[in-house]
Every structure is written in structure tokens, then in C-alpha cells.
Design a protein around this motif. Structure first.
Motif, PDB file in Angstrom:
ATOM      1  N   UNK A  39     -17.824 -19.833  -2.576  1.00 58.02           N
ATOM      2  CA  UNK A  39     -18.238 -18.769  -1.651  1.00 58.02           C
ATOM      3  C   UNK A  39     -19.742 -18.530  -1.752  1.00 58.02           C
ATOM      4  N   UNK A  40     -20.445 -18.593  -0.646  1.00 51.40           N
ATOM      5  CA  UNK A  40     -21.893 -18.339  -0.628  1.00 51.40           C
ATOM      6  C   UNK A  40     -22.318 -17.812   0.745  1.00 51.40           C
ATOM      7  N   UNK A  41     -21.495 -16.955   1.309  1.00 52.81           N
ATOM      8  CA  UNK A  41     -21.704 -16.508   2.679  1.00 52.81           C
ATOM      9  C   UNK A  41     -23.065 -15.835   2.868  1.00 52.81           C
ATOM     10  N   UNK A  42     -23.515 -15.082   1.857  1.00 55.19           N
ATOM     11  CA  UNK A  42     -24.707 -14.248   2.046  1.00 55.19           C
ATOM     12  C   UNK A  42     -25.994 -14.874   1.501  1.00 55.19           C
ATOM     13  N   UNK A  43     -25.964 -16.148   1.100  1.00 56.20           N
ATOM     14  CA  UNK A  43     -27.195 -16.738   0.542  1.00 56.20           C
ATOM     15  C   UNK A  43     -28.310 -16.675   1.578  1.00 56.20           C
ATOM     16  N   UNK A  44     -29.513 -16.370   1.070  1.00 59.87           N
ATOM     17  CA  UNK A  44     -30.618 -16.113   1.984  1.00 59.87           C
ATOM     18  C   UNK A  44     -31.714 -17.172   1.914  1.00 59.87           C
ATOM     19  N   UNK A  45     -31.505 -18.214   1.109  1.00 59.78           N
ATOM     20  CA  UNK A  45     -32.510 -19.283   1.007  1.00 59.78           C
ATOM     21  C   UNK A  45     -31.774 -20.619   1.115  1.00 59.78           C
ATOM     22  N   UNK A  46     -31.595 -21.340   0.031  1.00 56.67           N
ATOM     23  CA  UNK A  46     -30.926 -22.635   0.102  1.00 56.67           C
ATOM     24  C   UNK A  46     -29.419 -22.512   0.007  1.00 56.67           C
ATOM     25  N   UNK A  86      -8.909 -22.846   1.450  1.00 57.57           N
ATOM     26  CA  UNK A  86      -8.956 -21.845   2.518  1.00 57.57           C
ATOM     27  C   UNK A  86     -10.180 -20.945   2.366  1.00 57.57           C
ATOM     28  N   UNK A  87     -10.562 -20.645   1.129  1.00 62.15           N
ATOM     29  CA  UNK A  87     -11.771 -19.851   0.899  1.00 62.15           C
ATOM     30  C   UNK A  87     -13.003 -20.659   1.282  1.00 62.15           C
ATOM     31  N   UNK A  88     -13.006 -21.956   0.961  1.00 63.38           N
ATOM     32  CA  UNK A  88     -14.136 -22.813   1.326  1.00 63.38           C
ATOM     33  C   UNK A  88     -14.292 -22.892   2.846  1.00 63.38           C
ATOM     34  N   UNK A  89     -13.167 -22.985   3.566  1.00 63.79           N
ATOM     35  CA  UNK A  89     -13.222 -23.040   5.036  1.00 63.79           C
ATOM     36  C   UNK A  89     -13.730 -21.713   5.608  1.00 63.79           C
ATOM     37  N   UNK A  90     -13.263 -20.606   5.052  1.00 60.74           N
ATOM     38  CA  UNK A  90     -13.750 -19.300   5.507  1.00 60.74           C
ATOM     39  C   UNK A  90     -15.230 -19.152   5.203  1.00 60.74           C
ATOM     40  N   UNK A  91     -15.648 -19.693   4.067  1.00 62.53           N
ATOM     41  CA  UNK A  91     -17.058 -19.643   3.712  1.00 62.53           C
ATOM     42  C   UNK A  91     -17.916 -20.313   4.781  1.00 62.53           C
ATOM     43  N   UNK A  97     -21.956 -17.124  10.665  1.00 60.83           N
ATOM     44  CA  UNK A  97     -22.178 -15.784  11.217  1.00 60.83           C
ATOM     45  C   UNK A  97     -23.306 -15.069  10.479  1.00 60.83           C
ATOM     46  N   UNK A  98     -23.317 -15.209   9.165  1.00 60.77           N
ATOM     47  CA  UNK A  98     -24.350 -14.537   8.365  1.00 60.77           C
ATOM     48  C   UNK A  98     -25.738 -15.057   8.713  1.00 60.77           C
ATOM     49  N   UNK A  99     -25.825 -16.340   9.024  1.00 60.94           N
ATOM     50  CA  UNK A  99     -27.123 -16.931   9.363  1.00 60.94           C
ATOM     51  C   UNK A  99     -27.728 -16.271  10.597  1.00 60.94           C
ATOM     52  N   UNK A 100     -26.893 -15.870  11.546  1.00 55.74           N
ATOM     53  CA  UNK A 100     -27.403 -15.205  12.746  1.00 55.74           C
ATOM     54  C   UNK A 100     -27.985 -13.838  12.402  1.00 55.74           C
ATOM     55  N   UNK A 128     -15.880 -10.744   2.575  1.00 57.22           N
ATOM     56  CA  UNK A 128     -16.340 -10.766   1.181  1.00 57.22           C
ATOM     57  C   UNK A 128     -15.432  -9.910   0.299  1.00 57.22           C
ATOM     58  N   UNK A 129     -15.044  -8.755   0.808  1.00 63.13           N
ATOM     59  CA  UNK A 129     -14.145  -7.878   0.056  1.00 63.13           C
ATOM     60  C   UNK A 129     -12.796  -8.552  -0.190  1.00 63.13           C
ATOM     61  N   UNK A 130     -12.313  -9.317   0.773  1.00 65.46           N
ATOM     62  CA  UNK A 130     -11.040 -10.024   0.603  1.00 65.46           C
ATOM     63  C   UNK A 130     -11.122 -11.071  -0.506  1.00 65.46           C
ATOM     64  N   UNK A 131     -12.266 -11.758  -0.598  1.00 61.21           N
ATOM     65  CA  UNK A 131     -12.454 -12.729  -1.681  1.00 61.21           C
ATOM     66  C   UNK A 131     -12.503 -12.009  -3.031  1.00 61.21           C
ATOM     67  N   UNK A 132     -13.207 -10.875  -3.078  1.00 62.13           N
ATOM     68  CA  UNK A 132     -13.238 -10.075  -4.310  1.00 62.13           C
ATOM     69  C   UNK A 132     -11.833  -9.677  -4.737  1.00 62.13           C
ATOM     70  N   UNK A 133     -11.027  -9.261  -3.770  1.00 59.07           N
ATOM     71  CA  UNK A 133      -9.668  -8.817  -4.067  1.00 59.07           C
ATOM     72  C   UNK A 133      -8.807  -9.986  -4.531  1.00 59.07           C
ATOM     73  N   UNK A 134      -8.979 -11.144  -3.903  1.00 57.29           N
ATOM     74  CA  UNK A 134      -8.242 -12.345  -4.326  1.00 57.29           C
ATOM     75  C   UNK A 134      -8.542 -12.671  -5.783  1.00 57.29           C
TER      76      UNK A 134
END
Length: 346
Positions: A39-46, A86-91, A97-100, A128-134
Motif C-alpha cells: 500500500x502506497x496510495x498517498x506517496x508524494x514523491x517516488x 486485492x489490496x495491491x489492486x486497490x492500491x 486518484x491520489x495523483x490527481x 486507507x482506513x479499510x486497510x488499517x482495519x484489515x
């Protein structure tokens, strides 16, 4: 022990059997369960750290198993469940979406400009909260079953659910945090569970009595203010200050002992690969010049257990999507697994 475990040759060629290090354990027989969180949805650089767990798994079978601190540490039983695809695909989906959102903000515009991106932000925060809960559920179940747990990220937002699961077991524990960044931002770029906010969220957990950060060298004014106003709950060892003391004749071993003196009996180690000199993990998400050598961190961890403190868990995050990074990451994971076992045996 099963026949497979009895027949296992720790000096043999690493078997590619789906388990970390090629070890002959499963969930039931292992004492340490290592969860990969891609999971790295919110990364802001590389980007690329979502593949860190797989890179570490792939590289791990190349490691020799003799460990200088704990020669037979592999016998504790280490098992890595399948990395959840499934988490990798959601990522992949939510990363797009986060990139936008990141692009919009970098242009100096607001999310409410047309088209309105605030619903997109809400959707990302919920994912992100769902991944935390998982992860919380997986870790709590493992702990209930008498297992120890480790986490391989992903970006550094990955282990939050594990922090929360440990808080349900330990009324007082500290975090020893290796990182170039303090990760104390409140909802960086609007993302509630940003990789830059993991320790901000950790400080919301009352059971975490102390956060000791080592190697910080890329930090904002608000984070420094938060550290300074924490009344000692957060202790920062900034990389420039560490280097200045070493250049002035201080020894690393004495500095390690000073760092550890701030920590309570039970300690969690949170290891961001960018805390190291970038030559060791050059493909990490946000590399910063400077940092620690690998053996410096291992020395620090040895002094931790020499002080009779116990390592209760750890994570290794921000390992880049490259073979060399995976190699280094695998060595960190194995060392921490052995040191955690050693600390528990003492």
C-alpha cells in the motif's frame, strides 16, 4: 516439528517455497507472522514501495541463515502469509486518484475548484482506513493466537493498524523510529492516513508513552514545534546533530545507550528505509542524503536488548521496487526477527 522442519538444512540453497527466507514453516508452526501490506496510495514523491513486500520476499531466499547475534534464530519459526493481491489492486486504483489530488494542490489550486475533488479525497481516506482495519484484525488475531507479528510495507502509513493492535495488549510501550522524516504531519496533502502522518496518529494512541526518532533530516517547522512541545514524549535525534557529535569524538555506542535510555521496557521498532544512507535503498519513496549505515542501526538495536528491554514488534517500510533494495530490506527483516526473538528469550 514436522518432518519438513526436521529435514530442513539451514546451510542449503534457499528454497523458493512461497515463504520468506524459504523457511519450512506455516501459520500454525511459526512463532512470528510477517504481514506484507502492499500500500502506497498517498506517496508524494517516488512510487514503487507497494512492491516492497514482494521484493523483500523474492530477495530473502538468497540470504544465508547464520545470524551473528542469534545463530539459530530461524528456528523460532517465521511465516509470511501471501501478500494480499486485492489490496495491491486497490492500491493501484487509489494511487491514480491520489495523483490527481497531489497535482491539483501542487498547482496552488484548491480541491473545491472544478471539478470538485473533495469526494475523491473522502473515498481515498476511507480506503486507507479499510486497510488499517484489515491489518488491525489480522494482527489482533495473530496476537490472540500467541504469535509475534511484523509488518512489511508499503509506504510508512502501512503499520498503523498494528500499532493499534499492540495497544490492546500493552498498556505502555515506546516506538524506536528510524527515519529521515518525522512523519508528524496532520493529514499531509489532505490525506488523513498519509505516509507523512503515521507518527502523528501514533501519538493519538495513549498506550504509546514515548516516541524516539533517529536519523531525522528532512522536517518541517510544524513537526519541530510538535516535538519541542511534546514535554519529552517525543525525543528527536536529528541526523546533523548525530554526525556533529560523532565528528567531535563521541562514540556511537555511547550515543546508542543515550538514545535507548529514553525508552520504556517494551519497545516497537519502526524502520523506514529512507532513514539509511540512500546508497542502501536508493529506490525508496523519498530518499534524502545523509542517514545511517545498516550496522549502525543494528548496533542500536543490540544495545536495546542489552539493556533488557523487549522488542514487541517491528515494521520495515518504504523499501523500493528494485532487487538491491529488496536485498537490503530482507536483511533488515531477518535481523529484526532474530533480535526480537533474542529479546524475548532474555
Amino acid at each position: 516439528m514436522s518432518n519438513q522442519e526436521l529435514e530442513f538444512n539451514p546451510s542449503g540453497v534457499g528454497e523458493i517455497n512461497g515463504n520468506i527466507l524459504g523457511l519450512p514453516f506455516d501459520y500454525e508452526s511459526a512463532n512470528l507472522i510477517v504481514f506484507g501490506v502492499p500500500w502506497e496510495v498517498t506517496v508524494s514523491y517516488g512510487a514503487g514501495t507497494a512492491n516492497g513486500p514482494q521484493r523483500i520476499l523474492d530477495a530473502s531466499t538468497q540470504l544465508d541463515l547464520f545470524d551473528f547475534d542469534h545463530p539459530h534464530g530461524w528456528k523460532q519459526g517465521i511465516f509470511m502469509p501471501k501478500i494480499p493481491q486485492d489490496i495491491l489492486e486497490k492500491n493501484t486504483y487509489y494511487r491514480g486518484l491520489a495523483a490527481t489530488i497531489i497535482e491539483r494542490l501542487s498547482q496552488g489550486k484548491t480541491l473545491t475548484d472544478e471539478p470538485d475533488l473533495t469526494p475523491v479525497l473522502t473515498e481515498i481516506n476511507q480506503a486507507c482506513q479499510q486497510v488499517n482495519q484489515w491489518l488491525f484484525t489480522q494482527c489482533q488475531e495473530a496476537i490472540t493466537n500467541g504469535k509475534r507479528v511484523a509488518v512489511i510495507g508499503g509506504d510508512h502509513s502501512s503499520p498503523l493498524g498494528y500499532f493499534q493492535a499492540l495497544a490492546a495488549k500493552y498498556p505502555n510501550y515506546g516506538i524506536l523510529h528510524i527515519d529521515a522524516h518525522a512523519d508528524l504531519r496532520d493529514a499531509f496533502e489532505g490525506f488523513e492516513f498519509s505516509h507523512a502522518s503515521i507518527m502523528f496518529h501514533a501519538m493519538k494512541i495513549p498506550q504509546i508513552s514515548k516516541l524516539v526518532q533517529v536519523g531525522l533530516r528532512d522536517i518541517c517547522h510544524d513537526e519541530v514545534e510538535l516535538i519541542d512541545e511534546s514535554h519529552g514524549r517525543i525525543v528527536a535525534y536529528y541526523d546533523p546533530a548525530i554526525k556533529q557529535r560523532l565528528y567531535s569524538g563521541s562514540t556511537w555506542i555511547n550515543l546508542c545507550r543515550e538514545i535507548i535510555s529514553h525508552l520504556p521496557e517494551y519497545v516497537y521498532i519502526s524502520f523506514d528505509a529512507d532513514g539509511l544512507d540512500p546508497k542502501l535503498c536508493p529506490n525508496t519513496g523519498t530518499p534524502v542524503p545523509g542517514g545511517l549505515e545498516l550496522e549502525q542501526t543494528f548496533c542500536l538495536f543490540r544495545e536495546l536488548i542489552n539493556s533488557d528491554r523487549k522488542i514487541i514488534g517491528f515494521d520495515v517500510c518504504e523499501v523500493g521496487d528494485a532487487e538491491w533494495d529488496g536485498n537490503v530490506g530482507a536483511r533488515i527483516v531477518y535481523k529484526l526477527a532474530n533480535l526480537m526473538d533474542l529479546s524475548q528469550l532474555r
